[in-house]
Design a protein around this motif. Structure first.
Motif, PDB file in Angstrom:
ATOM      1  N   GLY A 317       0.504  -1.149   0.118  1.00 56.84           N
ATOM      2  CA  GLY A 317      -0.232   0.022   0.046  1.00 56.84           C
ATOM      3  C   GLY A 317       0.699   1.956  -0.237  1.00 56.84           C
ATOM      4  N   LEU A 318       1.913   1.371   0.936  1.00 57.53           N
ATOM      5  CA  LEU A 318       3.268   2.146   0.818  1.00 57.53           C
ATOM      6  C   LEU A 318       3.782   2.399   0.028  1.00 57.53           C
ATOM      7  N   ARG A 319       4.096   1.581  -0.913  1.00 60.28           N
ATOM      8  CA  ARG A 319       4.466   1.884  -2.420  1.00 60.28           C
ATOM      9  C   ARG A 319       3.882   2.074  -3.212  1.00 60.28           C
ATOM     10  N   MET A 320       2.331   1.896  -3.330  1.00 53.77           N
ATOM     11  CA  MET A 320       1.806   2.722  -4.328  1.00 53.77           C
ATOM     12  C   MET A 320       1.569   3.887  -3.850  1.00 53.77           C
ATOM     13  N   ALA A 321       2.024   4.316  -2.823  1.00 56.01           N
ATOM     14  CA  ALA A 321       0.606   5.524  -2.289  1.00 56.01           C
ATOM     15  C   ALA A 321       1.684   6.675  -2.850  1.00 56.01           C
ATOM     16  N   VAL A 322       3.417   5.977  -2.550  1.00 58.62           N
ATOM     17  CA  VAL A 322       3.799   7.120  -3.760  1.00 58.62           C
ATOM     18  C   VAL A 322       4.616   6.766  -5.263  1.00 58.62           C
ATOM     19  N   GLY A 323       3.870   6.204  -5.641  1.00 53.45           N
ATOM     20  CA  GLY A 323       3.936   6.076  -6.696  1.00 53.45           C
ATOM     21  C   GLY A 323       3.967   4.845  -7.897  1.00 53.45           C
ATOM     22  N   THR A 325       2.984   1.618  -9.084  1.00 55.31           N
ATOM     23  CA  THR A 325       2.154   1.112 -10.643  1.00 55.31           C
ATOM     24  C   THR A 325       1.716  -0.174 -10.243  1.00 55.31           C
ATOM     25  N   PRO A 326       0.960  -0.675 -11.032  1.00 56.60           N
ATOM     26  CA  PRO A 326       0.669  -2.308 -10.304  1.00 56.60           C
ATOM     27  C   PRO A 326       1.947  -3.480 -11.394  1.00 56.60           C
ATOM     28  N   ILE A 327       2.518  -2.880 -12.296  1.00 57.95           N
ATOM     29  CA  ILE A 327       3.408  -3.082 -12.466  1.00 57.95           C
ATOM     30  C   ILE A 327       4.769  -3.127 -11.599  1.00 57.95           C
ATOM     31  N   ASP A 328       5.072  -2.250 -11.333  1.00 60.68           N
ATOM     32  CA  ASP A 328       6.051  -1.830 -10.590  1.00 60.68           C
ATOM     33  C   ASP A 328       6.239  -2.849  -9.426  1.00 60.68           C
ATOM     34  N   ILE A 329       4.757  -3.630  -8.818  1.00 63.34           N
ATOM     35  CA  ILE A 329       4.691  -4.496  -7.472  1.00 63.34           C
ATOM     36  C   ILE A 329       4.686  -5.371  -8.158  1.00 63.34           C
ATOM     37  N   LEU A 330       4.135  -5.896  -8.714  1.00 63.32           N
ATOM     38  CA  LEU A 330       4.176  -7.190 -10.045  1.00 63.32           C
ATOM     39  C   LEU A 330       5.729  -8.058 -10.318  1.00 63.32           C
ATOM     40  N   ARG A 331       6.330  -6.429 -10.756  1.00 63.70           N
ATOM     41  CA  ARG A 331       7.790  -6.490 -11.344  1.00 63.70           C
ATOM     42  C   ARG A 331       8.498  -7.540  -9.485  1.00 63.70           C
ATOM     43  N   GLU A 401      -5.818  -2.956  -4.119  1.00 61.66           N
ATOM     44  CA  GLU A 401      -6.403  -1.579  -3.892  1.00 61.66           C
ATOM     45  C   GLU A 401      -5.314  -0.504  -2.996  1.00 61.66           C
ATOM     46  N   PRO A 402      -4.307   0.680  -3.056  1.00 62.70           N
ATOM     47  CA  PRO A 402      -3.806   1.147  -2.693  1.00 62.70           C
ATOM     48  C   PRO A 402      -4.977   1.534  -1.122  1.00 62.70           C
ATOM     49  N   ILE A 403      -6.014   2.398  -1.080  1.00 64.48           N
ATOM     50  CA  ILE A 403      -5.966   2.090   0.373  1.00 64.48           C
ATOM     51  C   ILE A 403      -6.722   1.318   0.800  1.00 64.48           C
ATOM     52  N   ASP A 404      -6.765   0.032   0.629  1.00 65.38           N
ATOM     53  CA  ASP A 404      -7.411  -1.024   1.782  1.00 65.38           C
ATOM     54  C   ASP A 404      -6.497  -0.818   2.376  1.00 65.38           C
ATOM     55  N   ALA A 405      -5.266  -1.816   1.206  1.00 65.72           N
ATOM     56  CA  ALA A 405      -3.590  -2.215   1.616  1.00 65.72           C
ATOM     57  C   ALA A 405      -3.086  -1.137   2.536  1.00 65.72           C
ATOM     58  N   LEU A 406      -3.269   0.162   2.300  1.00 60.11           N
ATOM     59  CA  LEU A 406      -2.604   1.015   3.603  1.00 60.11           C
ATOM     60  C   LEU A 406      -3.700   0.975   4.485  1.00 60.11           C
TER      61      LEU A 406
ATOM     62  N   LYS B  78      -5.029   3.397 -13.534  1.00 60.11           N
ATOM     63  CA  LYS B  78      -4.201   3.069 -12.151  1.00 60.11           C
ATOM     64  C   LYS B  78      -2.501   3.520 -12.649  1.00 60.11           C
ATOM     65  N   SER B  79      -2.475   3.294 -13.382  1.00 67.37           N
ATOM     66  CA  SER B  79      -0.712   3.782 -13.676  1.00 67.37           C
ATOM     67  C   SER B  79      -0.706   5.152 -13.202  1.00 67.37           C
ATOM     68  N   GLU B  80      -1.986   6.048 -14.435  1.00 68.18           N
ATOM     69  CA  GLU B  80      -1.653   7.123 -13.783  1.00 68.18           C
ATOM     70  C   GLU B  80      -1.590   8.232 -13.041  1.00 68.18           C
ATOM     71  N   LEU B  81      -2.562   6.863 -12.322  1.00 67.27           N
ATOM     72  CA  LEU B  81      -2.879   7.650 -10.960  1.00 67.27           C
ATOM     73  C   LEU B  81      -1.841   7.359 -10.083  1.00 67.27           C
ATOM     74  N   ALA B  82      -1.086   6.194  -9.854  1.00 70.89           N
ATOM     75  CA  ALA B  82       0.126   6.263  -9.006  1.00 70.89           C
ATOM     76  C   ALA B  82       1.288   7.089  -9.985  1.00 70.89           C
ATOM     77  N   ALA B  83       1.406   7.635 -11.455  1.00 69.64           N
ATOM     78  CA  ALA B  83       2.502   8.735 -11.739  1.00 69.64           C
ATOM     79  C   ALA B  83       2.366  10.124 -10.994  1.00 69.64           C
ATOM     80  N   ILE B  84       0.697  10.046 -11.413  1.00 75.70           N
ATOM     81  CA  ILE B  84       0.091  11.429 -10.616  1.00 75.70           C
ATOM     82  C   ILE B  84       0.978  11.760  -8.533  1.00 75.70           C
ATOM     83  N   ARG B  85       0.087  10.570  -8.097  1.00 74.87           N
ATOM     84  CA  ARG B  85       0.312  10.127  -6.713  1.00 74.87           C
ATOM     85  C   ARG B  85       2.773  10.727  -6.819  1.00 74.87           C
ATOM     86  N   ASN B  86       2.807   9.696  -8.104  1.00 73.62           N
ATOM     87  CA  ASN B  86       4.633  10.004  -7.845  1.00 73.62           C
ATOM     88  C   ASN B  86       5.098  11.410  -7.487  1.00 73.62           C
TER      89      ASN B  86
END
Lengths: 409, 239
Positions: A317-323, A325-331, A401-406, B78-86
């Motif tokens: 959740g934190l990683r998603m909050a700071v930016g 993407t789902p792909i980043d987490i998958l990777r 979902e970032p909010i659920d995860a956080l 989701k990815s675009e939102l992640a970029a905005i958050r970042n």
């Protein structure tokens, strides 16, 4: 994304639970090392067989006398084949390179105050040709020595070592049973044969010498021999040659059409190869069983990755909050799983090398020949297992979902 | 007239709870200018957390529009939102949410991992942010070696590292004692003085007093939007 950082992150995450990571890897470690060891043992057995066939001198038959049967009933009368049969086979059967008659016995050989019990074979020079055996030192018999039954000997490397040590035996006189012979040659080292017997523990005398001095002359068949070794040219049809020899010998011995052969022909390479094949089938089976354990190891990886994803939901959740993407987490989780499997595979390879090394050099466990191709294949396969079994947990992580995860407790 | 930094128009959010539909936000409109220090107040269930999630691009509205720096974020994936958050938003959470067994410096670097900032600039940027929050000497410390207040300051440095448009703080003092809470509020005051936009979500009126504007939510609606003529100013205790 920066791959190096991803790998570092993965290693850090795995080190946090070092014991758990190791236990998870164990499945892969055992699987990979088992596959490599099994294949190595198979390859080692195959190589041994190849060496044995090679040391026999390629495509070799043994031809020896057997019981004569009359009307279906075998008699006690043993048929002896003789030197003339050898000559006939060599001249008349196409594809035959050489046919060497053998008379064999054994007994004590004495030189100085040393004695040694060894095989004593009577041959002519063709025997060396049949068995692809080179004279390391000295010479072969001369035609004159063979015809007259001269008291000369060519000795194997083992006998050389046992009786003469490092000194030169050529021209020396040694005692064979009750007569003296002069050493004229030393054979190149050949090693063990298919049954594990030392082929170098032997001396050769002209066949006539052995017959006159040791085995005695069979009055009904004065040129009889123990067996004939026949070698075929490379690439010849061994079955065809065997059939031709059989026809020739039956004709010559005037065997009735319905009677059994009064002789036996053995294709040695084929016998060894058959045995090797059985062994190969067994080893392949074991390798398959081992690769099943690799798959089981993969399932263990999946299990732990699922636990890890759940445990680290807040981190995700934190990683998603700071930016992220789902792909980043998958990777991230996929790489973690690949690192886990890759490290397990690496350790497995090391264990396999250690096991085979100990087997080959100290006789602990079984030896073998490690095929680098198999090593890379099983390393690649374990990484693939990492991808395959790591994908689902990683996908699950990326779909949070970032909010659920956080908010996850 | 310049466009406001944040513009929310008739935002609604509905959650499906089994058979029932629960409206967490029932149509909220508001705008926040660049450089404001805003507190979002309300009891639990008032919709303030939902509002924060929408402003933070952690969630999307069911209806209505939210535009951030002129970008309508309601239609992004989701990815675009992640970029905005970042790039645009710096988060500060009640529970700090630092990565355990990871140095303060590496924690601060985390948002950079998902940004376009070249790796060789990371340490320099993270160090600068840690110095800004007064932790220049504790960069190698792991969270377990830091006090709660220090951990929260690491989290604030992490929120600053990508130079976001706004800082979104969700109950930042909720897990701290009063004095360290004051230190953190003093830090927000300093950041605001430097021109940062700060949005503070809290249920404590005395924390909201530090903000220059208070938005009060009740039952999914914005019920009050007050300017605070004389906001409290927190003094940082000597560390």
């Amino acid at each position: 994304m920066k791959l190096l950082i991803l790998f570092r992150t993965a290693i850090t995450a795995l080190r946090v639970n070092i014991l758990r990571s190791f236990l998870t890897m164990l499945g892969i470690i055992i699987g990979v090392s088992a596959v490599i060891i099994m294949v190595a043992m198979g390859a080692g057995a195959q190589q041994q067989v190849d060496n044995q066939i090679k040391s026999l001198g390629g495509n070799v038959f043994f031809v020896m006398g057997s019981f004569r049967s009359s009307g279906g009933a075998r008699t006690a009368q043993v048929v002896r084949i003789n030197e003339d049969d050898a000559g006939l086979i060599e001249r008349q059967v196409p594809g035959v390179e050489a046919a060497a008659p053998y008379l064999s016995s054994n007994g004590q050989v004495i030189y100085g105050n040393l004695n040694w019990s060894t095989g004593i074979n009577g041959i002519d020079n063709r025997s060396f040709q049949v068995r692809d055996w080179e004279i390391a030192d000295g010479r072969e018999f001369t035609q004159q020595e063979i015809q007259s039954g001269a008291k000369v000997a060519i000795i194997g490397e083992r006998v050389h070592k046992e009786l003469f040590g490092i000194s030169n035996p050529i021209g020396q006189t040694m005692r064979v049973k009750n007569f003296n012979v002069t050493v004229v040659g030393v054979l190149a080292e050949k090693g063990q044969d298919a049954r594990g017997e030392d082929q170098d523990d032997v001396i050769f005398l002209p066949i006539k010498t052995v017959r006159n001095k040791i085995t005695g002359v069979d009055s009904t068949n004065p040129k009889s021999v123990r067996f004939i070794q026949v070698s075929a040219y490379d690439g010849e049809d061994m079955d065809y040659i065997e059939e031709q020899m059989r026809e020739l010998l039956r004709q010559r011995m005037r065997v009735p059409a319905n009677a059994d052969d009064p002789f036996r022909i053995r294709n040695v390479s084929e016998m060894i190869a058959t045995r090797a094949e059985t062994m190969q089938v067994f080893n392949t089976l074991l390798a398959w069983v081992a690769s099943v354990s690799l798959v089981v190891g993969g399932i263990g990886i999946m299990n732990i990755m699922l636990v890890s994803v759940t445990e680290r939901t807040r981190e995700i959740g934190l990683r998603m909050a700071v930016g992220a993407t789902p792909i980043d987490i998958l990777r991230q989780f996929l790489i973690e799983s690949i690192v886990l499997c890759g490290a397990g595979g690496g350790i497995g390879v090391l264990i396999a090398y250690l096991f085979v090394f100990l087997g080959n050099n100290y006789g602990i466990g079984a030896g073998g020949v490690i095929d680098t191709q198999v090593v890379f294949l099983s390393l690649g396969f374990s990484a693939l297992i990492g991808v395959f079994f790591g994908y689902y947990p990683a996908l699950k992580a990326s779909q949070l979902e970032p909010i659920d995860a956080l908010r996850y407790e | 007239m310049p466009k406001p930094l944040i513009e929310v128009r008739d935002a609604k959010k509905v959650y499906q709870m089994g058979e029932e539909k629960v409206w967490a936000l029932k149509g909220v409109s508001l705008s926040i200018e660049q450089g404001e220090f805003v507190a979002i107040m309300g009891s639990s269930g008032s919709g303030k957390s939902t509002m924060m999630n929408l402003l933070g691009c952690l969630d999307v509205a069911s209806e209505g529009n939210i535009s951030l720096d002129g970008v309508d974020v309601s239609q992004l994936n989701k990815s675009e939102l992640a970029a905005i958050r970042n790039r645009r938003i710096g988060f500060v959470f009640q529970q700090f949410n630092l990565l355990p067994r990871t140095s303060a410096l590496d924690n601060v670097c985390l948002p950079l991992l998902y940004s376009d900032v070249p790796e060789n600039e990371w340490p320099q940027r993270a160090e600068k942010c840690l110095q800004q929050v007064g932790l220049g000497t504790r960069m190698d410390h792991h969270p377990s070696q830091l006090s709660g207040g220090q951990q929260q300051r690491v989290a604030i440095a992490r929120a600053l590292v990508n130079q976001p448009l706004m800082i979104l703080a969700d109950e930042p003092t909720g897990a701290l004692d009063t004095q360290t809470g004051m230190d953190v509020m003093a830090l927000f005051g300093e950041l605001h003085a430097e021109g940062k936009t700060i949005i503070l979500v809290t249920h404590e009126p005395e924390i909201a007093e530090f903000a220059h504007r208070t938005l009060t939510f009740r039952d999914g609606e914005l019920v009050a939007d007050e300017r605070n003529a004389s906001p409290r100013i927190a003094q940082r205790s000597s560390v």
